[in-house]
Design an enzyme around this catalytic site. Structure first.
Site, PDB file in Angstrom:
ATOM      1  N   HIS A 269     -14.818   3.514   1.198  1.00  0.00           N
ATOM      2  CA  HIS A 269     -13.601   2.964   1.493  1.00  0.00           C
ATOM      3  C   HIS A 269     -12.498   2.898   0.319  1.00  0.00           C
ATOM      4  CE1 HIS A 269     -10.930  -0.018   3.955  1.00  0.00           C
ATOM      5  NE2 HIS A 269     -10.683  -0.318   2.643  1.00  0.00           N
ATOM      6  N   GLU A 270     -13.170   2.228  -0.644  1.00  0.00           N
ATOM      7  CA  GLU A 270     -12.316   2.005  -1.970  1.00  0.00           C
ATOM      8  C   GLU A 270     -12.067   3.400  -2.667  1.00  0.00           C
ATOM      9  OE1 GLU A 270     -11.000  -0.559  -2.032  1.00  0.00           O
ATOM     10  OE2 GLU A 270     -12.188  -1.810  -0.858  1.00  0.00           O
ATOM     11  N   HIS A 273      -9.006   4.850  -0.919  1.00  0.00           N
ATOM     12  CA  HIS A 273      -7.954   4.117  -1.432  1.00  0.00           C
ATOM     13  C   HIS A 273      -7.415   4.832  -2.627  1.00  0.00           C
ATOM     14  CE1 HIS A 273      -7.048   0.663   1.094  1.00  0.00           C
ATOM     15  NE2 HIS A 273      -8.133   0.309   1.146  1.00  0.00           N
ATOM     16  N   GLU A 299      -4.179   1.886   3.745  1.00  0.00           N
ATOM     17  CA  GLU A 299      -5.542   1.505   4.444  1.00  0.00           C
ATOM     18  C   GLU A 299      -5.818   2.850   5.396  1.00  0.00           C
ATOM     19  OE1 GLU A 299      -6.933  -0.856   4.051  1.00  0.00           O
ATOM     20  OE2 GLU A 299      -8.585  -1.092   5.247  1.00  0.00           O
TER      21      GLU A 299
HETATM   22 ZN    ZN Z   1      -8.842  -1.159   2.518  1.00  0.00          ZN
END
Ligand code: ZN
Length: 510
Positions: A269-270, A273, A299
């Site tokens: 997830h990170e 980003h 996101e």
């Molecule tokens: Zn996030």
């Protein structure tokens, strides 16, 4: 572009004036990263003072009347539509208006009220005592309502607050795409709960040495395209990604030796980003265009890599053997299919941050409806716990046993982040629309993912999303890439198809 030479000189002057403000913002980012990753607890008070001073300096520069005059002159010249100059002016204007419209006393009051409310929230959650937190929340909401009025709004005060996180978005836009979620996700969840198939995540809850977890996720991040020459991975209690500035975009994750998903999907997830931030063009850094355009688009990138890539079959067909080799005792006897079912298990829970793909947006919907009602005054703070529990029952089929796992679970409202929650779901929707477009453009995408080749997907995202920085507002970006603005339909179709397959459901009626 068609600027006159004179306008170009004025535009260059503007960029020169904005650059140090961007640098000061980078310094604040570094202080914040340090605060969450390496700073000793004793440094908290001093750091708070340093950040306050820095933000004061930034505020003074953004509200300098000369900056406003420079922007005004360029606006009057009428920059070419869709030019970099027009986008720069839009972003600069936005920053100036947000900083100048809210009176300094209100900014200070908000800062005091939220730091107090945050502190009381921690206590109240620990004591499971909503009454302790209620007056603080009332105060924060009252100040945020005054802020909304100062910023200006037309249809709903929530518009002004939501727009701070999602430029160009409105309450009506959120409602338009959220309304179909309520019915179809609760229907999907109820079918899943009655399905004959049962998915078990027990294989993920065996023992996983954190050192080996870190080695594995580091490799995954590098393979996805995260550049460790321009970034680093650390552990943090609340994982996040942070762009510091040119050539420096950092990620964090956390490790639970009894739950593999935490570090694994948290890191993917990170990384998502960070790939967005690392894809910003170097020449845009230090200008208002050198930022991701909104929280939802941000996101969309993290959720695309986490869920659409990271919880998908092609990705693990290419990588599961390596995971098994890293954890032979835990996963040696777990077939790929069992593992895929474990990482995609749906189970309503009370806690948003641990929610699966099907229930996640129901958590967001609940918060959006409640915070909108609080802002417009149709819900009183003292009635919040009951309203929360009611919606929890209606959407998730469960009732929180206490306030700590109910309306006190998130930090957002205590720090005044009202209008923020919808961006999580807008991001999920945006991610699927982009994913569908990527699939159409790259017919062999699944084969690439299976082969561990992520460059084609990353290249497509770079070209269509990352290098744009803040040039296009979210709906304009989506229109350009997918031909349509934000739309719930592709997202709901994706969820219904995926989970009908996993749970052996009859095709969900739509
Ligand atoms: Zn996030």
């Amino acid at each position: 572009m068609s600027e006159s030479p004179q306008a170009s000189a004025a535009y260059r002057d503007l960029l020169e004036r904005l650059a140090p403000i961007e640098e000061l913002g980078s310094i604040a980012s570094l202080l914040q990263w340090d605060q969450q990753v390496t700073m000793p607890p004793g440094g908290a008070e001093g750091r708070g003072a340093q950040l306050a001073t820095l933000h004061g300096i930034i505020h003074a520069r953004v509200t300098d009347p000369e900056l406003d005059r420079m922007v005004r002159r360029l606006e009057a010249d009428g920059p070419a539509l869709a030019s970099d100059e027009a986008a720069t002016l839009r972003e600069a204007r936005r920053g100036i208006d947000q900083a100048t419209r809210v009176p300094a006393e209100l900014v200070e009051e908000l800062s005091r009220a939220t730091s107090r409310a945050r502190h009381v929230w921690v206590e109240a959650r620990r004591n499971d005592d909503f009454a302790q937190f209620a007056p603080e929340l009332e105060r924060v909401l009252e100040l945020r309502r005054r802020e909304a009025d100062a910023l200006g709004w037309q249809e709903h005060p929530y518009d002004a607050l939501h727009d701070q996180y999602e430029p160009g978005s409105t309450t009506a836009r959120v409602e338009r795409v959220f309304t179909p979620l309520r019915e179809r996700l609760t229907a999907l969840l109820s079918e899943i709960s009655q399905a004959r198939e049962v998915l078990d995540d027990e294989p993920l809850r065996r023992h996983f040495d954190p050192v080996l977890q870190e080695r594995f996720v580091r490799q995954v991040a590098a393979d996805l395209g995260y550049d460790f020459e321009r970034g680093r991975l650390d552990a943090a209690v609340h994982p996040f990604a942070q762009a510091i500035g040119l050539g420096d975009v950092r990620i964090t994750t956390r490790y639970d030796e009894r739950f593999l998903s935490m570090a694994l999907f948290g890191a993917i997830h990170e990384t998502g980003h960070a790939l967005y931030e690392q894809g910003i063009r170097d020449e845009d850094r230090g200008t208002p265009l050198g930022h991701p355009v909104s929280l939802a688009v941000h996101e969309s990138q993290s959720r695309l890599w986490e869920n659409l890539v990271g919880r998908g079959r092609p990705f693990w067909e290419g990588r599961y053997a390596a995971l098994q080799a890293t954890f032979p005792e835990a996963l040696g006897d777990v077939p790929l299919d069992t593992f895929l079912r474990a990482v995609n298990r749906v189970a309503p829970s009370l806690i948003r941050v641990e929610a699966d793909e099907v229930t996640y947006d129901l958590h967001v919907l609940l918060r959006f409806e409640l915070e909108k009602a609080l802002v417009e005054g149709s819900l009183r703070v003292r009635d919040l716990p009951e309203a929360w529990n009611e919606k929890c029952r209606a959407y998730l089929g469960i009732t929180p046993p206490d306030h700590a796992t109910g309306c006190l679970q998130d930090i957002h409202w205590s720090i005044g982040h009202v209008g923020y929650f919808p961006t999580y779901t807008l991001g999920n929707m945006t991610g699927v629309q982009l994913w569908n477009a990527a699939h159409a453009a790259l017919p062999d995408l699944d084969d690439h993912l299976r082969a561990g080749s992520f460059a084609p997907l990353l290249g497509w995202l770079r070209e269509n999303v990352h290098v744009l920085g803040s040039r296009l507002l979210p709906d304009d970006l989506l229109r350009r890439v997918t031909g349509a603005p934000l739309d719930a339909e592709p997202y709901l179709t994706y969820l219904e198809d995926k989970y009908a397959r996993l749970y052996g459901l009859e095709r969900v009626a739509t």
